[in-house]
Design a protein around this motif. Structure first.
Motif, PDB file in Angstrom:
ATOM      1  N   VAL A  63      22.960  55.318 -40.507  1.00 46.93           N
ATOM      2  CA  VAL A  63      23.750  54.230 -39.929  1.00 46.93           C
ATOM      3  C   VAL A  63      23.387  52.919 -40.606  1.00 46.93           C
ATOM      4  N   GLN A  64      24.398  52.195 -41.039  1.00 46.60           N
ATOM      5  CA  GLN A  64      24.256  50.800 -41.436  1.00 46.60           C
ATOM      6  C   GLN A  64      25.169  49.953 -40.547  1.00 46.60           C
ATOM      7  N   TYR A  65      25.084  48.630 -40.713  1.00 49.45           N
ATOM      8  CA  TYR A  65      25.867  47.705 -39.897  1.00 49.45           C
ATOM      9  C   TYR A  65      26.752  46.875 -40.819  1.00 49.45           C
ATOM     10  N   HIS A  66      28.059  47.054 -40.698  1.00 50.03           N
ATOM     11  CA  HIS A  66      29.015  46.394 -41.575  1.00 50.03           C
ATOM     12  C   HIS A  66      29.986  45.540 -40.759  1.00 50.03           C
ATOM     13  N   ILE A  73      30.036  35.641 -43.600  1.00 50.34           N
ATOM     14  CA  ILE A  73      31.281  35.882 -42.866  1.00 50.34           C
ATOM     15  C   ILE A  73      32.286  34.777 -43.167  1.00 50.34           C
ATOM     16  N   ASP A  74      31.825  33.532 -43.150  1.00 45.24           N
ATOM     17  CA  ASP A  74      32.714  32.411 -43.501  1.00 45.24           C
ATOM     18  C   ASP A  74      33.316  32.609 -44.887  1.00 45.24           C
ATOM     19  N   TYR A  75      32.485  33.033 -45.838  1.00 44.57           N
ATOM     20  CA  TYR A  75      32.950  33.240 -47.207  1.00 44.57           C
ATOM     21  C   TYR A  75      34.032  34.325 -47.241  1.00 44.57           C
ATOM     22  N   CYS A  76      33.781  35.440 -46.560  1.00 45.17           N
ATOM     23  CA  CYS A  76      34.773  36.521 -46.534  1.00 45.17           C
ATOM     24  C   CYS A  76      36.093  36.044 -45.948  1.00 45.17           C
ATOM     25  N   LEU A  77      36.028  35.258 -44.884  1.00 43.15           N
ATOM     26  CA  LEU A  77      37.252  34.763 -44.255  1.00 43.15           C
ATOM     27  C   LEU A  77      37.994  33.802 -45.181  1.00 43.15           C
ATOM     28  N   ARG A  78      37.261  32.966 -45.899  1.00 42.59           N
ATOM     29  CA  ARG A  78      37.902  32.043 -46.844  1.00 42.59           C
ATOM     30  C   ARG A  78      38.527  32.777 -48.016  1.00 42.59           C
ATOM     31  N   GLU A  79      37.809  33.787 -48.518  1.00 37.92           N
ATOM     32  CA  GLU A  79      38.200  34.440 -49.756  1.00 37.92           C
ATOM     33  C   GLU A  79      39.090  35.672 -49.546  1.00 37.92           C
ATOM     34  N   GLY A  80      39.321  36.048 -48.299  1.00 37.69           N
ATOM     35  CA  GLY A  80      40.171  37.204 -48.035  1.00 37.69           C
ATOM     36  C   GLY A  80      39.485  38.539 -48.236  1.00 37.69           C
ATOM     37  N   LEU A  81      38.151  38.551 -48.227  1.00 36.82           N
ATOM     38  CA  LEU A  81      37.424  39.814 -48.299  1.00 36.82           C
ATOM     39  C   LEU A  81      37.413  40.455 -46.915  1.00 36.82           C
ATOM     40  N   THR A  82      37.510  41.765 -46.868  1.00 34.74           N
ATOM     41  CA  THR A  82      37.666  42.438 -45.578  1.00 34.74           C
ATOM     42  C   THR A  82      36.395  43.101 -45.075  1.00 34.74           C
ATOM     43  N   VAL A  83      35.373  43.213 -45.920  1.00 39.28           N
ATOM     44  CA  VAL A  83      34.138  43.897 -45.534  1.00 39.28           C
ATOM     45  C   VAL A  83      32.947  43.069 -45.994  1.00 39.28           C
ATOM     46  N   PHE A  84      31.915  43.039 -45.155  1.00 37.92           N
ATOM     47  CA  PHE A  84      30.641  42.404 -45.506  1.00 37.92           C
ATOM     48  C   PHE A  84      29.550  43.392 -45.146  1.00 37.92           C
ATOM     49  N   GLU A  85      28.848  43.887 -46.184  1.00 40.86           N
ATOM     50  CA  GLU A  85      27.713  44.795 -45.997  1.00 40.86           C
ATOM     51  C   GLU A  85      26.437  43.994 -46.225  1.00 40.86           C
ATOM     52  N   PRO A  86      25.690  43.657 -45.169  1.00 35.52           N
ATOM     53  CA  PRO A  86      24.544  42.767 -45.342  1.00 35.52           C
ATOM     54  C   PRO A  86      23.244  43.462 -45.692  1.00 35.52           C
ATOM     55  N   GLY A  87      23.270  44.791 -45.922  1.00 29.78           N
ATOM     56  CA  GLY A  87      22.048  45.501 -46.275  1.00 29.78           C
ATOM     57  C   GLY A  87      21.714  46.573 -45.259  1.00 29.78           C
ATOM     58  N   ALA A  88      20.644  47.307 -45.520  1.00 31.40           N
ATOM     59  CA  ALA A  88      20.281  48.442 -44.679  1.00 31.40           C
ATOM     60  C   ALA A  88      19.554  47.987 -43.415  1.00 31.40           C
ATOM     61  N   GLN A  89      19.704  48.812 -42.362  1.00 26.05           N
ATOM     62  CA  GLN A  89      18.908  48.686 -41.135  1.00 26.05           C
ATOM     63  C   GLN A  89      19.166  47.357 -40.406  1.00 26.05           C
ATOM     64  N   GLY A  90      18.563  47.202 -39.244  1.00 23.54           N
ATOM     65  CA  GLY A  90      18.635  45.950 -38.515  1.00 23.54           C
ATOM     66  C   GLY A  90      19.592  45.958 -37.348  1.00 23.54           C
ATOM     67  N   GLU A  91      19.127  46.424 -36.174  1.00 23.06           N
ATOM     68  CA  GLU A  91      19.981  46.443 -34.998  1.00 23.06           C
ATOM     69  C   GLU A  91      20.396  45.046 -34.551  1.00 23.06           C
ATOM     70  N   HIS A  92      19.630  44.024 -34.971  1.00 28.93           N
ATOM     71  CA  HIS A  92      19.990  42.655 -34.595  1.00 28.93           C
ATOM     72  C   HIS A  92      21.345  42.250 -35.164  1.00 28.93           C
ATOM     73  N   LYS A  93      21.814  42.967 -36.178  1.00 28.31           N
ATOM     74  CA  LYS A  93      23.119  42.637 -36.763  1.00 28.31           C
ATOM     75  C   LYS A  93      24.263  42.968 -35.806  1.00 28.31           C
ATOM     76  N   LEU A  94      24.033  43.922 -34.921  1.00 20.73           N
ATOM     77  CA  LEU A  94      25.086  44.370 -34.011  1.00 20.73           C
ATOM     78  C   LEU A  94      25.603  43.212 -33.161  1.00 20.73           C
TER      79      LEU A  94
END
Length: 375
Positions: free
Chosen positions: A163-166, A302-323
Motif C-alpha cells: 500500500v502507498q498513499y496517492h 497539490i497546489d502545483y498539480c492543480l495549477r498544472e493540470g496533473l491528476t496524480v501526486f505520488e509523495p513516496g512510500a509509506q506514511g499513514e499521516h498522508k491519509l
C-alpha cells in the motif's frame, strides 16, 4: 532470431533507442535518469548495485529491455524481502546475489517491461529466468510494474502487493479550496490551520524547475537531502553531480519547492514530473517551523498539480499521516521468480497470505479517509 544481451551499463545503449521503448510519461525509466545514476556515482557495487540490464535486439535494433541490477543486499528497493533472505540462511542457502528489475532508490510505479509488443515482453521474462539460472542466482524480481504489466507475468512469477498513499484529482478540483471542500469539517479545519501556522511565521514558497534553478539552489536542495539522511542515520546515495545532471537533461521534469524565511532558503522538496503525475522524492529543512514539512512536501505539490493540470501526486512510500491530507491507499505491485522449486512453493503460499492481510489493511484505511463521501 532475437539476440538477448545483459549489459553492464546503459552507456552501451543509445539514448534514442532506449527511450523509443516507452512513451516518455514516466521520468524514472528515461535513459537520462537511469544512465545518470550510473555516470554520477549513485550506484556503487559495494552498496549492492551492479547494473545488469536485460535487453533484446533484432540485429542492431533494440526491441525490448528491463533496467536491471545484480544485488547482494536489498538496500534501496522498497519491496521488503529480508524475511526471505533470513529463511534461505536458516536452510544454509544463499539468497544473495539476486537479480532486480526496477529503478534504484525509487518506490515509484512505472513501466518495467519496456517492449514493442507482448511476445517481446515474454521473451524478456524467459531470458531473465535463464540468466538467473546461468548465474546461479536465487531469484529474479521486478518491482513496481504498472498494473497492466503485472497482469502479463506468468504464474511462476509470484505476485506481491503493498500500500502507498496517492493523491488523485477526480477531474473537478480546480484549486485547493475545491479540493478541501470535499473534506469533512474536522480534517478541512486541521489542514487550514496547518497552512496558516506556517504562513504566520513569515515563510514564503517558490516553485523552481530544473532549467530555472541556479547552482546555489541545486546545492541547497542537495544539502537538505544530505541532512535528512544524516538525521535518520542513513547513507545518501545520490550525488550533487547527479542532481545537476537531472536539471540539465530533464529540465522541466525536475520540480523543487523551496521555503524561504528571513531572506534565506530554509527547506526544500525535490520532485520529478511525469506526463500526468508528480512524484515526490526527497525533502529536508534547516529550520523547524510549525507546519513546514506538510506545506513543503504535500500542500505545495497539490497546489502545483492543480495549477498544472496533473491528476496524480505520488509523495513516496509509506506514511499513514498522508491519509488525513487527502492521499488515499493505493495498491502497488511486484513480481518474483524463485529458482528453488521448494522455496517457490513455500513463498507462493506466503505471498497469498500476505496479500489477504494487505487488502484487509487497505480496506480498513478507506474507512478513515478525510473525505465526506468515503470510498
Amino acid at each position: 532470431m532475437a539476440d538477448v544481451r545483459f549489459l553492464p551499463s546503459l552507456a552501451d545503449v543509445p539514448p534514442p533507442a532506449w527511450d523509443a521503448l516507452h512513451d516518455g510519461r514516466n521520468p524514472f525509466v528515461a535513459h537520462a535518469f537511469l544512465q545518470g545514476l550510473e555516470a554520477h556515482g549513485c550506484l556503487r557495487e559495494d552498496w549492492g548495485w551492479s547494473p545488469h540490464h536485460a535487453t533484446l535486439w533484432d540485429e542492431e535494433r533494440l526491441v525490448a529491455a528491463v533496467p536491471g541490477y545484480l544485488k547482494d543486499n536489498s538496500h534501496g528497493e522498497f519491496v521488503f524481502d529480508h524475511a526471505w533472505a533470513h529463511a534461505y540462511a536458516q536452510h544454509g542457502l544463499d539468497y544473495y546475489p539476486k537479480w532486480l528489475g526496477g529503478v534504484p532508490y525509487s518506490p515509484v510505479t512505472g513501466p518495467r517491461l519496456l517492449a514493442r509488443d507482448d511476445p517481446a515482453r515474454q521473451a524478456l521474462l524467459t531470458a531473465i529466468q535463464q540468466e538467473t539460472r546461468r548465474l546461479g542466482l536465487s531469484s529474479a524480481h521486478v518491482n513496481f510494474p504498472t498494473s497492466g504489466e503485472d497482469a502479463a507475468f506468468p504464474a511462476s512469477w509470484l505476485p506481491r502487493i503493498d500500500v502507498q498513499y496517492h493523491w488523485r484529482n477526480p477531474g473537478h478540483w480546480r484549486d485547493f479550496d475545491g479540493f478541501l471542500a470535499e473534506f469533512d469539517h474536522k480534517h478541512r479545519k486541521n489542514i487550514r490551520q496547518e497552512r496558516a501556522k506556517v504562513l504566520r511565521t513569515g515563510a514564503t514558497f517558490r516553485t523552481v524547475h530544473g532549467d530555472e534553478a541556479s547552482d546555489a539552489e541545486l546545492e541547497a536542495m542537495f544539502g537538505f537531502y544530505l541532512q535528512t539522511f544524516r538525521d535518520y542515520g542513513n547513507s545518501p546515495a545520490l550525488t550533487l553531480d547527479f542532481l545537476r545532471h537531472l536539471a540539465r537533461s530533464m529540465p522541466r521534469q525536475v520540480v523543487m519547492f523551496f521555503a524561504e524565511h528571513e531572506g534565506r532558503i530554509i527547506a526544500g522538496a525535490l520532485c520529478l514530473r511525469g506526463g500526468d503525475t508528480l512524484y515526490g522524492r526527497y525533502w529536508g529543512a534547516a529550520s523547524h517551523l510549525p507546519g513546514l514539512h506538510f506545506e513543503t512536501c504535500y500542500y505545495q505539490g497539490i497546489d502545483y498539480c492543480l495549477r498544472e493540470g496533473l491528476t496524480v501526486f505520488e509523495p513516496g512510500a509509506q506514511g499513514e499521516h498522508k491519509l488525513a491530507r487527502g492521499f488515499l491507499p493505493t495498491l502497488v505491485h511486484s513480481r518474483h521468480w524463485i529458482a528453488h522449486p521448494d522455496f517457490s512453493a513455500a513463498l507462493s503460499r506466503w505471498c497469498a497470505e500476505e496479500a489477504v492481510a494487505v487488502r484487509r489493511y487497505a480496506h480498513t484505511l478507506t474507512t478513515h479517509t478525510p473525505f465526506k463521501h468515503r470510498a
